[in-house]
Design a protein around this motif. Structure first.
Motif, short mmCIF file in Angstrom:
data_model
loop_
_atom_site.label_atom_id
_atom_site.label_comp_id
_atom_site.label_asym_id
_atom_site.label_seq_id
_atom_site.Cartn_x
_atom_site.Cartn_y
_atom_site.Cartn_z
N GLN A 10 0.86 -1.18 0.00
CA GLN A 10 0.00 0.00 0.00
C GLN A 10 0.89 1.23 0.00
O GLN A 10 1.81 1.33 0.80
CB GLN A 10 -0.89 0.00 1.23
CG GLN A 10 -1.85 1.14 1.25
CD GLN A 10 -3.28 0.67 1.19
OE1 GLN A 10 -3.52 -0.49 1.32
NE2 GLN A 10 -4.20 1.56 0.98
N ARG A 11 0.63 2.16 -0.91
CA ARG A 11 1.44 3.37 -1.00
C ARG A 11 0.62 4.56 -0.53
O ARG A 11 -0.58 4.63 -0.76
CB ARG A 11 1.88 3.61 -2.44
CG ARG A 11 2.71 2.48 -2.98
CD ARG A 11 3.26 2.78 -4.33
NE ARG A 11 2.24 3.20 -5.27
CZ ARG A 11 2.49 3.64 -6.49
NH1 ARG A 11 3.72 3.72 -6.92
NH2 ARG A 11 1.53 4.00 -7.28
N LYS A 12 1.31 5.47 0.14
CA LYS A 12 0.66 6.71 0.55
C LYS A 12 1.11 7.81 -0.41
O LYS A 12 2.30 8.09 -0.53
CB LYS A 12 1.06 7.07 1.98
CG LYS A 12 0.55 6.11 3.01
CD LYS A 12 0.92 6.55 4.40
CE LYS A 12 0.40 5.59 5.43
NZ LYS A 12 0.73 6.02 6.79
N LEU A 13 0.15 8.39 -1.09
CA LEU A 13 0.45 9.44 -2.04
C LEU A 13 -0.09 10.77 -1.53
O LEU A 13 -1.21 10.84 -1.02
CB LEU A 13 -0.18 9.16 -3.41
CG LEU A 13 0.33 7.92 -4.13
CD1 LEU A 13 -0.45 7.71 -5.42
CD2 LEU A 13 1.80 8.01 -4.41
N LYS A 14 0.70 11.80 -1.66
CA LYS A 14 0.26 13.15 -1.31
C LYS A 14 0.35 13.97 -2.59
O LYS A 14 1.43 14.17 -3.14
CB LYS A 14 1.18 13.72 -0.22
CG LYS A 14 0.76 15.07 0.27
CD LYS A 14 1.67 15.54 1.39
CE LYS A 14 1.25 16.90 1.88
NZ LYS A 14 2.18 17.40 2.92
#
Length: 54
Positions: A10-14
């Motif tokens: 799971q990647r956290k993108l901002k």
């Protein structure tokens, strides 16, 4: 050893709009670090230090 299994992460993108541009965005990806390589190197370094001083 290379396995044929794909690991889902799971990647956290901002996503932020870039000031002064039209329809352009800055994507900052924050991922989890893989510490297994660092732990392996720390154990190896510890063994070498113990072997050197004994």
């Amino acid at each position: 050893m290379i396995l044929d299994e794909e690991v889902q992460q799971q990647r956290k993108l901002k996503i932020e709009p870039i000031q002064g541009s039209y329809n352009s965005y800055l994507v900052d990806e924050k991922g989890k670090r893989d510490w297994s390589g660092n732990i392996y190197l720390a154990c190896l370094a510890t063994i070498l230090v113990i072997a050197f001083f004994t």
